[in-house]
Design a protein around this motif. Sequence first.
Motif, PDB file in Angstrom:
ATOM      1  N   SER A   1       0.806  -1.221   0.000  1.00  0.00           N
ATOM      2  CA  SER A   1       0.000   0.000   0.000  1.00  0.00           C
ATOM      3  C   SER A   1       0.838   1.271   0.000  1.00  0.00           C
TER       4      SER A   1
ATOM      5  N   VAL B   1      -3.849   2.802  -4.108  1.00  0.00           N
ATOM      6  CA  VAL B   1      -5.114   2.568  -4.814  1.00  0.00           C
ATOM      7  C   VAL B   1      -5.263   1.106  -5.199  1.00  0.00           C
TER       8      VAL B   1
ATOM      9  N   TYR C   1      -5.986  -1.078  -2.228  1.00  0.00           N
ATOM     10  CA  TYR C   1      -7.381  -0.943  -1.801  1.00  0.00           C
ATOM     11  C   TYR C   1      -8.318  -1.740  -2.715  1.00  0.00           C
TER      12      TYR C   1
ATOM     13  N   LYS D   1     -10.614  -4.857  -1.412  1.00  0.00           N
ATOM     14  CA  LYS D   1     -11.838  -4.118  -1.105  1.00  0.00           C
ATOM     15  C   LYS D   1     -12.798  -4.930  -0.241  1.00  0.00           C
TER      16      LYS D   1
ATOM     17  N   TYR E   1      -5.118   4.461   5.556  1.00  0.00           N
ATOM     18  CA  TYR E   1      -6.501   4.510   5.076  1.00  0.00           C
ATOM     19  C   TYR E   1      -7.427   5.013   6.181  1.00  0.00           C
TER      20      TYR E   1
ATOM     21  N   LEU F   1     -11.025   7.184  -2.326  1.00  0.00           N
ATOM     22  CA  LEU F   1     -11.142   5.820  -2.827  1.00  0.00           C
ATOM     23  C   LEU F   1     -12.602   5.393  -2.989  1.00  0.00           C
TER      24      LEU F   1
ATOM     25  N   TRP G   1     -10.602   6.904   2.287  1.00  0.00           N
ATOM     26  CA  TRP G   1      -9.617   7.865   1.820  1.00  0.00           C
ATOM     27  C   TRP G   1      -8.231   7.357   2.175  1.00  0.00           C
ATOM     28  N   TYR G   2      -7.260   7.747   1.366  1.00  0.00           N
ATOM     29  CA  TYR G   2      -5.864   7.470   1.749  1.00  0.00           C
ATOM     30  C   TYR G   2      -5.224   8.804   2.103  1.00  0.00           C
TER      31      TYR G   2
END
Length: 211
Positions: free
Chosen positions: A94, A99, A102, A106, A172, A200, A205-206
């Motif tokens: 990550s 992205v 993630y 997911k 995250y 995301l 969010w990151y």
Amino acid sequence: MQDTGMDRTSVSVPERRDGWIGVAVAWVCVSLIELVNVPNEAMLALLVMPVELVLWLVAGWLTLRLTFRARRSLLRTVVALGLAVSCAHFTNWSLFHPVSYYVTHKYAFDAVAAQVREGAIGSSDDYYGSDLPLYLRDLSTTGKAAVIGRRDGRPVVFLPQFLGIPDDAAGYAFFDGPTSPSIEVDLFGARANLPGGINLRDGWWYLRPGD
């Protein structure tokens, strides 16, 4: 022609035995790095993932090398796919590409979001958070989920991917609510605005210090 009393089968037996010993040692190393959580702190962040990936690749290559000898194409395919999926699941890249990590994980982030909505995650007041369920701990370099802010009584839940020394973090964040106006959060000593990070979708969010 003189018979030496040795055939190809007898020669391959010790090789195969040594091969399985090598496979066992390689997987013990993989198990150790997965079970012993080494947080991504400071410069360690540049070492943990590459070392983890190398151990997985070595263990996978040794395993496939033995299955190739079996000459069963279906077995080779099943083993190769299983190893690829396992490596992708357990190896955390990550920091290098948040992205794609993630997207490929997911289902696990959705499980965290569901437990936040239920109140099972995000109810702790501990600064660094509380332990995630065992099957979700790979999503956080500390194995914990922390509350780094609130809006309208709803927590902003943080899964750190990097810890700075002496402070700050990146990772995250999940918020189950509207994000406008901006929501200020505390990344373990560094301030950030939730909408300033990488959106995301689905509440995730990151965030990095300075966002």
